[in-house]
Design an enzyme around this catalytic site. Structure first.
Site, PDB file in Angstrom:
ATOM      1  NE  ARG A 119     -24.728  42.071 -12.105  1.00 16.27           N
ATOM      2  CZ  ARG A 119     -25.628  42.020 -12.846  1.00 16.27           C
ATOM      3  NH1 ARG A 119     -25.315  41.887 -14.299  1.00 16.27           N
ATOM      4  NH2 ARG A 119     -26.954  41.899 -12.500  1.00 16.27           N
ATOM      5  CE  LYS A 128      -8.827  52.781   1.498  1.00 16.40           C
ATOM      6  NZ  LYS A 128      -8.213  53.283   2.913  1.00 16.40           N
ATOM      7  CD  GLU A 145      -1.818  62.005   2.137  1.00 11.91           C
ATOM      8  OE1 GLU A 145      -1.138  61.218   2.645  1.00 11.91           O
ATOM      9  OE2 GLU A 145      -3.145  62.357   2.392  1.00 11.91           O
ATOM     10  CE  LYS A 154      -2.425  54.599  -1.597  1.00 10.27           C
ATOM     11  NZ  LYS A 154      -3.527  55.502  -1.399  1.00 10.27           N
ATOM     12  CD  GLU A 162      -6.559  50.714   6.218  1.00 10.38           C
ATOM     13  OE1 GLU A 162      -7.166  51.144   5.297  1.00 10.38           O
ATOM     14  OE2 GLU A 162      -6.517  51.337   7.137  1.00 10.38           O
ATOM     15  NE  ARG A 205      -4.694  50.822   1.565  1.00  9.69           N
ATOM     16  CZ  ARG A 205      -5.512  50.760   0.297  1.00  9.69           C
ATOM     17  NH1 ARG A 205      -5.810  49.457  -0.190  1.00  9.69           N
ATOM     18  NH2 ARG A 205      -5.791  51.581  -0.354  1.00  9.69           N
ATOM     19  CG  ASN A 262      -4.627  55.060   7.900  1.00  9.07           C
ATOM     20  OD1 ASN A 262      -4.797  55.633   7.188  1.00  9.07           O
ATOM     21  ND2 ASN A 262      -5.057  53.795   8.266  1.00  9.07           N
ATOM     22  CG  HIS A 310      -4.318  60.081   7.340  1.00 15.67           C
ATOM     23  ND1 HIS A 310      -3.001  60.372   7.020  1.00 15.67           N
ATOM     24  CD2 HIS A 310      -4.921  60.234   6.154  1.00 15.67           C
ATOM     25  CE1 HIS A 310      -2.841  60.729   5.963  1.00 15.67           C
ATOM     26  NE2 HIS A 310      -4.036  60.584   5.116  1.00 15.67           N
ATOM     27  CG  HIS A 340      -9.282  60.768   8.678  1.00 15.22           C
ATOM     28  ND1 HIS A 340      -9.053  59.305   8.558  1.00 15.22           N
ATOM     29  CD2 HIS A 340      -8.976  61.463   7.654  1.00 15.22           C
ATOM     30  CE1 HIS A 340      -8.377  59.172   7.592  1.00 15.22           C
ATOM     31  NE2 HIS A 340      -8.723  60.228   6.667  1.00 15.22           N
ATOM     32  CG  HIS A 354      -6.872  64.964   3.321  1.00 17.14           C
ATOM     33  ND1 HIS A 354      -7.523  63.868   4.342  1.00 17.14           N
ATOM     34  CD2 HIS A 354      -5.784  63.932   2.994  1.00 17.14           C
ATOM     35  CE1 HIS A 354      -6.860  62.897   4.523  1.00 17.14           C
ATOM     36  NE2 HIS A 354      -5.728  63.232   3.761  1.00 17.14           N
TER      37      HIS A 354
HETATM   38 ZN    ZN Z   1      -4.386  61.320   3.329  1.00 16.19          ZN
END
Ligand code: ZN
Ligand code: ADP
Length: 363
Positions: free
Chosen positions: A111, A133, A175, A217, A227, A231, A235, A238, A242, A254
């Site tokens: 956990r 994340k 980035e 960041k 988000e 946040r 993106n 992105h 994406h 990416h």
């Molecule tokens: Zn990215």
């Protein structure tokens, strides 16, 4: 150097440029057991520095395929066999893949046990190691299984940059350009002025830029961990990036995809909102300088790309969500929100315009 950071009720420290071996030795003293998860490429390069008595090294294959349930489960079982308990520590030593995977193992085993990130790729240093994340891929899409889980510490050593390929550096640069556009014109100016940014122009430049990016960041994520709105400025590039990644089955990296994504999204910002022609050209030129506008698509691909944008978990109906720059260093707010929804057919027009007027144009 230490930066203390608080995200919700969890605070953690970021160390810069400390001796890796010493740092690992100290951790072994602090914890009951310590495992370091890495990939086989990185292990080969840094074997000497991480082979330390008392440190369990677990290696996975390099690449996205390791972000799978099978690999995660095998790591879990190996740690449990080794009798890892709640006073034990997991270190993720590697790029984004290792960070996401080891973070998810740490978040779920018993956990949740302590986690430390030691990112080794530029993109992991400035982006994926910060923000909590973690996760693995599903056959239904990338990063669909996971959890938000912060590390106890992060160690950033820019020495790891020296063994990165130019392709990997480029991924991180993409980035970094994003941070310049969304929040800090100075980063953008430095990149405009310097050549072969980090390798020749010296360490001081890279450390300065890395710290600025990390700060942006952290500030952004801290204010909006889940988000809700702010946040989403991270993106930029992105939404389209994406879609390009997904549509070409992750054949392009990416950073390369979001490079092209930033170019088209800047064109959207210029056409429908206030981004000036001058700033648009500066963005395109900087992307070209670092060969970050290369992902090619044809007119016939646009409908499929738009389909993926709508299916993206952040979007709904026939409106597509973007975060767009107002000028270099500042993102646009509409109705007091950074998330901007634009009709699919308008996006299609701009994508066609991009192909006709900008795709092959040398800026
Ligand atoms: Zn990215
Ligand atoms: P990301 O680009 O998101 O960090 P990966 O974790 O897949 O994605 O890392 C990209 C590639 O770079 C992998 O093949 C990895 O082994 C390699 N790599 C990561 N860090 C270094 C480094 N410091 N030196 C050399 N290769 C590295």
């Amino acid at each position: 150097m230490i930066i203390k950071n608080t995200i919700r009720d969890q605070s953690y420290k970021i160390y810069f440029n400390v001796n890796l071996k010493k740092y690992l030795n100290n951790l072994i003293k602090r914890y009951y057991k310590v495992a370091l998860i890495t990939d086989k490429n990185i292990y080969k390069i840094y074997k000497e520095q991480i082979s330390i008595k008392g440190l369990d090294i677990l290696k996975v294959n390099p690449g996205e395929k390791s972000k799978s349930f099978t690999v995660k489960n095998s790591l879990d079982e190996r740690l449990l066999e080794k009798k890892f308990n709640r006073n034990s520590l997991i270190i993720g030593f590697g790029g984004g893949v290792v960070g996401d995977l080891s973070g998810y193992v740490a978040a779920t085993i018993l956990r949740g046990i302590d986690l430390i990130h030691i990112p080794t790729s530029l993109i992991a240093i400035v982006d994926s190691s910060i923000g909590g994340k973690t996760g693995i891929n599903s056959k239904n899409g990338k990063n669909l299984i996971g959890s938000f889980y912060n590390p106890k510490e992060i160690l950033i050593n820019s020495e790891f940059m020296h063994t990165l390929s130019s392709k990997e550096i480029r991924q991180g640069l993409s980035e970094i350009i994003k941070y310049g556009v969304i929040k800090n014109e100075e980063i953008f100016n430095i990149l405009e002025k310097s050549n072969k940014v980090f390798m020749e122009n010296g360490k001081s430049n890279i450390d300065k830029i890395i710290k600025k990016c990390i700060k942006i960041k952290i500030d952004t994520v801290e204010k909006d961990f889940k988000e809700k709105d702010l946040r989403s400025i991270l993106n930029f590039g992105h939404t389209i990036g994406h879609a390009l990644e997904k549509n070409y089955s992750y054949k392009f990296s990416h950073g390369d995809c979001i490079g092209t994504g930033m170019a088209i999204e800047s064109l959207i910002a210029h056409n429908f909102y206030k981004l000036s022609a001058k700033d648009l050209m500066r963005i395109l030129k900087l992307l070209d300088k670092f060969k970050l506008r290369k992902v090619s698509f044809e007119k016939g691909d646009i409908d499929n790309l738009l389909d993926s944008m709508e299916l993206d978990k952040k979007n709904k109906n026939s409106l597509i969500t973007f975060s767009l720059p107002k000028k270099i260093g500042l993102m646009m707010k509409i109705d007091n929100r950074y998330k901007i929804e634009i009709k699919r057919n308008l996006i299609k027009k701009i994508m066609i315009k991009y192909l006709n007027e900008f795709k092959n144009k040398k800026i």
